[in-house]
Enzyme design. Sequence first.
Site: not given
Length: 100
Positions: A44-46, A49
């Site tokens: 999710g974080c990737t 970003a």
Amino acid sequence: MTLKINSKAPDFVIAATSSGKYSLKDSAGKYVVLYFYPKDDTPGCTTEALDFTAQIKNFDKANTSILGVSADTVAKHEKFKNKHKLKILLGSDEDHEVLN
């Protein structure tokens, strides 16, 4: 501290990629997208970003800077940025002062 919608965020200084340190004052006169995420290189974080990076020209045109903050170290952020060719600034809050 809980902030109300449309209130000004308090100034802070944080270790960051590319610039060494980032202060909210560095973005005076700009809009700021300040987002918090749990950990570099998670799915999710990737995605988040990468999506910000894909739209960086639109954010620049809108006079908006982006800062992603997690408790990961600056060294880990740099690896994450390089691996995914991210064009956004990442802040390291190992002590959780800004995260809290």
